[in-house]
Design an enzyme around this catalytic site. Structure first.
Site, PDB file in Angstrom:
ATOM      1  N   ASN A   9      36.284  39.487  32.808  1.00 40.12           N
ATOM      2  CA  ASN A   9      37.237  39.085  33.732  1.00 40.12           C
ATOM      3  C   ASN A   9      36.571  38.702  35.244  1.00 40.12           C
ATOM      4  O   ASN A   9      36.172  39.791  35.639  1.00 40.12           O
ATOM      5  CB  ASN A   9      38.306  39.988  33.812  1.00 40.12           C
ATOM      6  N   LYS A  11      37.730  37.666  37.822  1.00 38.53           N
ATOM      7  CA  LYS A  11      38.622  37.919  38.957  1.00 38.53           C
ATOM      8  C   LYS A  11      38.523  36.823  40.173  1.00 38.53           C
ATOM      9  O   LYS A  11      38.190  35.554  39.697  1.00 38.53           O
ATOM     10  CB  LYS A  11      38.435  39.182  39.529  1.00 38.53           C
ATOM     11  N   HIS A  94      47.439  42.114  33.888  1.00 33.13           N
ATOM     12  CA  HIS A  94      46.365  42.733  34.475  1.00 33.13           C
ATOM     13  C   HIS A  94      46.962  43.531  35.604  1.00 33.13           C
ATOM     14  O   HIS A  94      48.134  43.136  36.169  1.00 33.13           O
ATOM     15  CB  HIS A  94      45.383  41.926  35.012  1.00 33.13           C
ATOM     16  N   GLU A  96      46.350  44.147  38.512  1.00 35.60           N
ATOM     17  CA  GLU A  96      46.053  43.666  40.016  1.00 35.60           C
ATOM     18  C   GLU A  96      47.136  42.683  40.045  1.00 35.60           C
ATOM     19  O   GLU A  96      47.823  42.757  41.111  1.00 35.60           O
ATOM     20  CB  GLU A  96      44.849  42.874  40.086  1.00 35.60           C
ATOM     21  N   GLU A 166      43.382  49.746  30.468  1.00 35.08           N
ATOM     22  CA  GLU A 166      42.846  49.638  31.627  1.00 35.08           C
ATOM     23  C   GLU A 166      43.555  50.600  32.506  1.00 35.08           C
ATOM     24  O   GLU A 166      44.336  50.229  33.383  1.00 35.08           O
ATOM     25  CB  GLU A 166      42.700  48.192  32.036  1.00 35.08           C
ATOM     26  N   GLY A 172      37.151  49.234  39.126  1.00 37.20           N
ATOM     27  CA  GLY A 172      36.435  48.785  40.505  1.00 37.20           C
ATOM     28  C   GLY A 172      36.121  50.115  41.055  1.00 37.20           C
ATOM     29  O   GLY A 172      35.790  50.134  42.359  1.00 37.20           O
ATOM     30  N   SER A 212      35.467  49.918  34.825  1.00 39.52           N
ATOM     31  CA  SER A 212      34.131  50.493  35.520  1.00 39.52           C
ATOM     32  C   SER A 212      33.165  50.631  34.341  1.00 39.52           C
ATOM     33  O   SER A 212      32.221  51.491  34.169  1.00 39.52           O
ATOM     34  CB  SER A 212      34.216  51.710  36.049  1.00 39.52           C
TER      35      SER A 212
END
Ligand code: 13P
Length: 249
Positions: A9, A11, A94, A96, A166, A172, A212
């Site tokens: 991904n 992003k 996701h 985010e 996730e 991240g 990560s």
């Protein structure tokens, strides 16, 4: 045998030249035929990516999409538009998008329905916040994140679903869930599918881990019984790191 999958991904990263260069590098590698490799470049480069990978076994994913095919929705992209450039795979849910764009279980239910109707394959993401885990609420939370968008689907539609656990606290941050934490959650998720459908379907669904993942921890995570691959963020932008992760499964 469940499909093993490594998906990158990207992003909001990589401009046009960087996108082309990373795709050309990936095209030069011959991966094991047992693993499905996917990449999700940004919207603006999807057309280039689809064209470059037309006759290649790396699949291209969109990072999001609207649930309608057209209309007055400034800035949005529809299933039909994606189909018209040869894209039929999408990441939905996701964290985010949930956090910064207020996506909810109900809006995701609409998107999943539209994606299935348009014959998309979907990587559906979900995961708890650290505060949920600290309060011991992570299993209930994951159950709810799956229930509304997915558990109304008929079993046949699950052929199009790939799950991606996730945990938000591991995205991240450099903080990976331990292999035991990952296995515990993946086995819980497979159990939910058994309860809501049946053993056969539960044993066929690929469940990816994301958060990560790097080449130094991927092998141990992927060796867990219920882990069928990874959804990779930062490390998928680095060619040699991504290749090492793919080779570690
Ligand atoms: P990182 O690998 O950068 O933690 O991101 C994971 C992720 O969000 C993939 O969708």
């Amino acid at each position: 045998m469940r499909q093993k999958i490594i998906a990158g991904n990207w992003k909001m990263n990589n401009d046009k030249e960087e996108t082309k260069s990373l795709i050309n590098s990936l095209k030069s590698i011959s991966f094991s035929k047992d693993v499905k490799v996917m990449i999700a470049p940004s919207y603006i480069h999807l057309s280039d990516a689809a064209e470059m990978l037309k006759d290649h076994k790396i699949d291209v994913l969109a990072q999001n999409m609207h649930f309608l095919n057209n209309g007055a929705y400034t800035g949005e992209i529809s299933p039909q538009m994606l189909k018209s450039i040869g894209i039929s795979k999408v990441i939905l849910g996701h964290s985010e998008r949930r956090i910064y764009y207020n996506e909810t279980e109900n809006s995701l239910k609409q998107k999943i329905k539209a994606a299935i109707e348009s014959n998309f394959e979907i990587i559906f993401c979900f995961g708890e916040q650290l505060s949920d885990r600290k309060k011991g609420k992570h299993f209930d939370l994951i159950k709810n994140q799956l229930k509304i968008p997915l558990f109304h689907l008929e079993s046949n539609s699950w052929k199009r679903i790939i799950l991606a656990y996730e945990p938000v606290w591991a995205i991240g941050t450099g903080e990976t869930a331990t292999p035991n934490q990952v296995q515990e959650m993946h086995s819980f998720i497979r159990g939910l599918i058994k309860q809501n459908y049946n053993d056969d379907l539960a044993n066929r669904i690929s469940i990816l881990y994301g958060g990560s993942v790097k080449s130094k921890n991927s092998k141990e995570i992927f060796s867990q019984d219920d882990v069928d691959g990874g959804l990779i963020g930062g490390a998928s932008l680095d060619f040699s790191e991504f290749v090492k992760i793919i080779e570690s499964i």
